[in-house]
Scaffold this motif. Structure first.
Motif, short mmCIF file in Angstrom:
data_model
loop_
_atom_site.label_atom_id
_atom_site.label_comp_id
_atom_site.label_asym_id
_atom_site.label_seq_id
_atom_site.Cartn_x
_atom_site.Cartn_y
_atom_site.Cartn_z
N ARG A 195 0.95 -1.17 -0.17
CA ARG A 195 0.29 -0.34 0.04
C ARG A 195 1.15 1.32 -0.39
NH1 ARG A 195 -4.50 -1.47 4.75
NH2 ARG A 195 -5.49 -3.52 4.11
N PRO A 196 0.14 2.06 -0.33
CA PRO A 196 1.00 3.53 -0.07
C PRO A 196 1.78 4.08 0.88
CG PRO A 196 -0.97 3.89 -1.79
CD PRO A 196 -0.63 2.62 -1.20
N GLY A 197 2.19 4.49 1.32
CA GLY A 197 3.00 4.82 2.62
C GLY A 197 4.00 3.94 3.61
N TYR A 198 4.49 2.87 2.76
CA TYR A 198 5.73 2.36 2.80
C TYR A 198 5.37 1.99 4.32
CZ TYR A 198 10.69 0.33 3.66
OH TYR A 198 11.50 -0.77 3.97
N VAL A 199 6.28 2.49 5.90
CA VAL A 199 6.40 2.50 7.26
C VAL A 199 5.14 2.39 7.98
CG1 VAL A 199 7.13 4.44 8.14
CG2 VAL A 199 7.92 1.77 9.01
N GLU A 200 4.32 3.61 7.01
CA GLU A 200 3.20 4.32 8.02
C GLU A 200 2.12 2.60 7.82
OE1 GLU A 200 0.12 7.87 6.31
OE2 GLU A 200 0.67 6.51 4.73
N ASN A 201 2.01 2.02 7.61
CA ASN A 201 1.34 0.39 6.85
C ASN A 201 0.95 -0.74 8.46
OD1 ASN A 201 -0.02 1.22 4.66
ND2 ASN A 201 2.20 0.88 3.73
N ALA A 202 2.72 0.05 9.17
CA ALA A 202 2.70 -0.45 10.49
C ALA A 202 2.08 0.22 11.69
CB ALA A 202 3.78 -0.50 10.68
N ILE A 203 1.53 1.54 11.93
CA ILE A 203 1.64 2.44 12.65
C ILE A 203 0.16 1.85 12.92
CG2 ILE A 203 1.30 5.14 13.46
CD1 ILE A 203 3.98 4.60 12.42
N GLY A 204 0.20 1.79 15.00
CA GLY A 204 -0.69 1.81 15.17
C GLY A 204 -1.15 -0.04 15.13
N LYS A 205 -0.27 -0.46 14.63
CA LYS A 205 -0.40 -2.65 14.41
C LYS A 205 0.44 -2.99 15.11
CE LYS A 205 -2.77 -1.45 9.92
NZ LYS A 205 -2.86 -2.17 8.79
N THR A 206 1.87 -2.68 14.78
CA THR A 206 2.77 -3.52 15.27
C THR A 206 3.99 -1.78 15.84
OG1 THR A 206 4.25 -3.16 13.25
CG2 THR A 206 3.49 -5.11 14.28
N VAL A 207 3.89 -0.48 14.92
CA VAL A 207 4.47 0.71 15.62
C VAL A 207 3.62 2.02 16.26
CG1 VAL A 207 5.95 2.22 14.72
CG2 VAL A 207 6.05 0.39 13.31
N PHE A 208 3.80 2.43 16.94
CA PHE A 208 3.21 3.04 17.96
C PHE A 208 3.34 4.43 18.40
CE2 PHE A 208 2.00 -1.37 18.79
CZ PHE A 208 0.99 -1.69 18.86
N GLN A 209 4.50 4.51 17.88
CA GLN A 209 4.62 5.92 17.40
C GLN A 209 5.80 6.16 16.71
OE1 GLN A 209 8.50 5.80 20.91
NE2 GLN A 209 7.81 6.93 21.60
N ASP A 210 4.83 7.31 16.19
CA ASP A 210 5.15 7.92 14.43
C ASP A 210 5.21 9.25 14.91
OD1 ASP A 210 4.40 8.83 12.43
OD2 ASP A 210 2.46 8.59 12.35
N PHE A 211 6.19 9.86 13.81
CA PHE A 211 7.37 11.42 14.15
C PHE A 211 6.81 11.99 12.99
CE2 PHE A 211 9.17 7.91 17.62
CZ PHE A 211 8.81 9.10 18.44
N HIS A 212 6.37 11.19 12.02
CA HIS A 212 6.74 12.10 10.67
C HIS A 212 5.91 13.30 10.28
CE1 HIS A 212 6.65 7.64 9.24
NE2 HIS A 212 6.87 8.06 8.07
N HIS A 213 4.61 13.85 11.49
CA HIS A 213 4.21 15.46 11.22
C HIS A 213 5.04 15.60 12.29
CE1 HIS A 213 0.75 12.85 9.80
NE2 HIS A 213 0.43 14.50 8.60
N GLU A 214 5.95 15.32 13.19
CA GLU A 214 6.65 16.26 14.34
C GLU A 214 8.47 16.58 13.89
OE1 GLU A 214 6.85 14.41 18.31
OE2 GLU A 214 4.54 13.28 17.96
N ILE A 215 8.15 15.58 12.29
CA ILE A 215 10.08 15.82 11.77
C ILE A 215 9.65 17.79 10.92
CG2 ILE A 215 11.59 14.74 10.50
CD1 ILE A 215 10.60 12.29 11.50
N SER A 216 10.45 18.76 10.58
CA SER A 216 11.07 19.69 10.28
C SER A 216 12.23 19.96 9.58
CB SER A 216 10.35 20.78 11.41
OG SER A 216 11.35 21.16 12.44
#
Length: 285
Positions: A195-216
């Motif tokens: 699916r689009p998004g690569y590691v985004e597909n693991a957010i909320g499943k096996t990855v529970f810390q998502d920093f994408h929107h915080e990165i500048s």
């Protein structure tokens, strides 16, 4: 140029990674560069490029992810390494080790393919001043082209399941796609690219810390017009994940640079050294 120095990096979970540090006799105010490899590619692949960077006045470190190259401990089929481990544990440890080695406060992350796709799940992302993603994209199967578009479904849905079942690892070597992969890496690679998004597909499943929107931190993506994986569509799919970062896309056309091909891997080869100075322009902060 000083001789490369072999290092051992200890991750938060105690896992030991193999790394190589390239010091620079001309080191100045430049931030150190962490070269983060592509999936299944060992640190030795980047040696010529790392040596060249050190000659330009940069301190450089490159490492092997857990389960790959010199960071594989024991039989491959016993490795439980995953792609999310690379982003959550390995890259953070490498960042901290490079900062400790150089005494600097931030690094430039120069990621090749997967190495430029995982900052969004890296807890110490604030220690990254800038990202240079070489052949960086999400690798979404629908955005692939050429032979790879035909090969990917077979690799993900036939070869990986069968090799995981009968050999205990993802068989990529026979396909000319780097080292054979730990079973969980192969499984996640197939899942992330489905699916689009690569590691985004693991957010909320096996990855529970998502920093994408915080990165500048600013991000520049280099890709080649003949790359069958990092296509324009897949590059755009990557940079959309970082809405608060200043992003740039830089397409390289082989014929314009005197090459028959560049593809996904050749930017780091000595035969394509004229590309290195183009990449180096983006290293300036």
């Amino acid at each position: 140029m000083p001789n490369p120095e072999k290092l051992n990096i200890t991750c938060k979970d105690g896992y030991s990674l193999s790394a190589t540090f390239y010091d620079s006799s001309a080191a100045n105010a430049n931030l150190p560069i962490l070269i983060s490899p592509a999936t299944g590619i060992t640190q030795g692949f980047y040696r010529a490029f790392a040596e060249w960077l050190s000659e330009q006045g940069y301190q450089v470190m490159v490492f092997d992810y857990r389960g790959i190259g010199a960071s594989l401990h024991g039989p491959l089929k016993q490795s439980n390494a995953s792609i999310q481990d690379w982003g959550q544990l390995d890259i953070p440890a490498a960042i901290d080790a490079l900062l400790l080695k150089t005494g600097k406060k931030q690094v430039i992350l120069l990621g090749h393919s997967a190495g430029g796709q995982l900052l969004g799940i890296t807890p110490n992302y604030k220690k990254v001043a800038k990202v240079i993603a070489v052949s960086g994209s999400t690798g979404h199967v629908k955005g692939l082209k050429g032979r790879t578009k035909q090969l990917a479904p077979v690799m993900f849905h036939v070869i990986f399941p069968l090799s995981n079942l009968f050999k205990g690892y993802g068989a990529t070597k026979m396909l000319g796609m780097g080292e054979n992969l730990p079973k969980n890496v192969a499984k996640q690679w197939a899942q992330f690219c489905s699916r689009p998004g690569y590691v985004e597909n693991a957010i909320g499943k096996t990855v529970f810390q998502d920093f994408h929107h915080e990165i500048s931190s600013p991000m520049t993506v280099f890709w080649s017009s003949d790359d069958e994986i990092a296509t324009e569509a897949n590059v755009k799919d990557l940079i959309r994940l970082y809405p608060n970062a200043a992003t740039k896309m830089h397409e390289l056309v082989p014929q314009d640079l005197g090459h028959k091909y560049i593809g996904h891997m050749s930017m780091f080869k000595k035969s394509h050294q004229n590309i290195w100075s183009i990449i180096a322009k983006e290293l300036e902060i």
